[in-house]
Design an enzyme around this catalytic site. Structure first.
Site, PDB file in Angstrom:
ATOM      1  N   SER A  80       0.702  -1.155  -0.183  1.00  0.00           N
ATOM      2  CA  SER A  80      -0.032  -0.164  -0.043  1.00  0.00           C
ATOM      3  C   SER A  80       0.936   1.453   0.094  1.00  0.00           C
ATOM      4  O   SER A  80       1.871   1.345   0.608  1.00  0.00           O
ATOM      5  CB  SER A  80      -0.974  -0.043   1.154  1.00  0.00           C
ATOM      6  OG  SER A  80      -0.959   1.304   1.725  1.00  0.00           O
ATOM      7  N   LYS A  81       0.244   2.246  -0.870  1.00  0.00           N
ATOM      8  CA  LYS A  81       1.293   3.491  -0.881  1.00  0.00           C
ATOM      9  C   LYS A  81       1.286   4.117   0.579  1.00  0.00           C
ATOM     10  O   LYS A  81       2.284   4.853   0.745  1.00  0.00           O
ATOM     11  CB  LYS A  81       0.414   4.676  -1.892  1.00  0.00           C
ATOM     12  CG  LYS A  81       0.599   4.198  -3.301  1.00  0.00           C
ATOM     13  CD  LYS A  81       0.139   5.111  -4.270  1.00  0.00           C
ATOM     14  CE  LYS A  81       0.381   4.647  -5.691  1.00  0.00           C
ATOM     15  NZ  LYS A  81      -0.184   5.816  -6.576  1.00  0.00           N
ATOM     16  N   ARG A  82       0.177   3.942   1.214  1.00  0.00           N
ATOM     17  CA  ARG A  82       0.091   4.816   2.648  1.00  0.00           C
ATOM     18  C   ARG A  82       0.921   4.237   3.712  1.00  0.00           C
ATOM     19  O   ARG A  82       1.567   4.815   4.482  1.00  0.00           O
ATOM     20  CB  ARG A  82      -1.275   4.892   2.810  1.00  0.00           C
ATOM     21  CG  ARG A  82      -2.249   5.811   2.179  1.00  0.00           C
ATOM     22  CD  ARG A  82      -3.400   5.662   2.937  1.00  0.00           C
ATOM     23  NE  ARG A  82      -4.198   4.667   2.588  1.00  0.00           N
ATOM     24  CZ  ARG A  82      -5.189   4.430   1.469  1.00  0.00           C
ATOM     25  NH1 ARG A  82      -4.691   5.010   0.423  1.00  0.00           N
ATOM     26  NH2 ARG A  82      -5.542   3.394   1.389  1.00  0.00           N
TER      27      ARG A  82
END
Length: 464
Positions: free
Chosen positions: A251-253
């Protein structure tokens, strides 16, 4: 015959410019490139930028930059043009509106006036009744008369949807379980489920190769293609997800390793990252683990792609990167190192390369090994016994040619003379010269400094 299986191979990737360039984009691009290059096909880069709120031009630039760094070159795209321009969805919106109007006129879609609150109430009711949610079709059977704002909803025909997946084999979905879905939002922009299959059809994409998360989107896309009377792609391939170490989807986050540009910043070689990405979810069926892009083009096949998600492994990436570093010519490695140690001239970097080569797993490691060349280390306090040994070292070093071999020879003489271990003799020299207990081999560490600077630091540490 559908889009020719033997020729006119056309593939694409369609990233959205809504954040930093993602590792998954590179992975998908790689598999598309391998398939296209094996078959003398074309690889298109399309920018899916219909998310007006989150799109940024700088994020689009990062897509070009990161794929360019990896040398995953595209044949057609927004920056290059091509026979199916434009390649940005935001510049194709009129096309999608025309297609939506066609579906409306043919009774294959209808206007939906429901408010978000009404749709949420439907979902809650389905949940309370413990049944899967499907839109009620209230706007098909009894649309409200007093509303003007609407979305366009596709009328799902039902039945079975079958297609070939080059990774998973023959696939089948029951469309009776799929509710009528939005194809044009009330703001006049298309949804992904509408724009993507239209673009694939109009751009004559023969094989859709993408991440596994899109597998469940495929029946939606095929229903749209069929309703519009376009040819379906020859086949799909849904590649395994890249998972983080904790087993979650990358996930990018949450996961810094999702950020593609991080690898360039830390000094991973693009060739090594390509090599590693190929091995995430695919294996050659042999013991070979180091591959150039050309070698991958020769041996890659979808038959050897795994179905399960592929867990990202920093240790394996570091090993692959280290192997690439060690195999690289010294001049090329020096050139690649330059941006990381820009304080140093080319000649100094070249002299450091042989010693660095066996120790680095990534180019940024060079900073830790070489920063003593442009910054003075913290002064080190030595006990009297160490200071005495250092005096003997300084005297011996003053007499010799300033090259690694003579330095090594003299220091080994001091080791023999004192009867101490190399570690006991060399550690105080390292501390004096670099301020660290770990360095390149001591003879290289010294030889990279000007002779007078090295001896001054040694004498400074012994307090004279």
């Amino acid at each position: 015959m559908s889009v020719s299986e033997a020729q006119n191979i056309r593939v694409r990737i369609a990233p959205s410019p809504t954040g930093f360039a993602h590792l998954g984009t590179a992975s998908t691009a790689l598999y598309n490139v391998l398939f296209a290059r094996q078959r003398a096909g074309k690889f298109a880069l399309r920018i899916d930028d219909t998310d007006v709120e989150r799109n940024r031009p700088e994020y689009e630039q990062l897509i070009y930059e990161s794929l360019g760094w990896l040398e995953l070159d595209w044949d057609e795209g927004p920056d290059k043009g091509g026979p199916y321009s434009p390649y940005r969805q935001s510049e194709r919106v009129d096309l999608y509106r025309q297609h939506a109007a066609r579906l409306l006129s043919e009774g294959k879609a209808y206007k939906c006036y429901c408010t978000p609150e009404e749709l949420e109430a439907e979902r809650r009711l389905a949940q309370a009744q413990k049944r899967p949610y499907k839109y009620s079709r209230r706007c098909l059977t009894d649309p409200p008369k007093d509303r003007t704002e609407f979305a366009v909803r596709f009328k799902v025909p039902g039945g079975e949807i079958k297609f070939t997946d080059m990774v998973r084999g023959e696939m089948s979905f029951d469309a009776d379980l799929i509710g009528d879905f939005i194809v044009m939002k009330s703001d006049g922009y298309p949804t992904y489920q509408f724009a993507s299959p239209i673009d694939d059809a109009l751009m004559k994409i023969s094989h859709v190769i993408r991440g596994e998360e899109h597998l469940s989107n495929t029946p939606y896309h095929l229903m749209v293609v069929d309703a519009l009377g376009y040819e379906r792609p020859v086949a799909y391939a849904h590649m395994p997800l890249i998972l983080a170490k904790d087993g979650a989807k990358l996930s990018k986050r949450k996961h810094p390793e999702a950020n593609l540009m991080l690898y360039r910043e830390q000094g991973y070689l693009p060739e090594a990252l390509i090599n590693y990405l190929a091995l995430l979810g695919w294996n050659p069926g042999t013991s070979q683990e180091i591959f150039t892009l050309d070698e991958l083009i020769d041996v890659f096949s979808f038959e050897r792609v795994q179905h399960a998600g592929a867990r990202f492994d920093w240790e394996k990436l570091n090993w692959v990167n280290g192997e690439w570093i060690r195999a690289m010519a010294d001049t090329e490695l020096a050139h690649r190192l330059q941006p990381f140690v820009s304080n140093l001239d080319e000649a100094t970097i070249m002299r450091a390369v042989p010693a660095l080569k066996t120790r680095m797993t990534k180019l940024a490691d060079a900073v830790e090994y070489l920063d003593y060349l442009w910054q003075e280390p913290e002064p080190q306090a030595l006990d009297p016994e160490m200071a005495g040994r250092m005096k003997r070292v300084a005297e011996a070093l003053e007499q010799i040619e300033w090259q690694p071999e003579p330095i090594e020879h003299v220091l080994e003489g001091v080791v023999e003379e004192t009867g101490l271990s190399k570690n006991k003799v060399y550690t105080p020299i390292r501390l004096a010269v670099t301020g660290k207990k770990v360095s390149l081999p001591i003879h290289y560490t010294l030889a990279l400094l000007p002779k007078e600077v090295a001896i001054r630091r040694i004498r400074g540490a012994m307090g004279s």
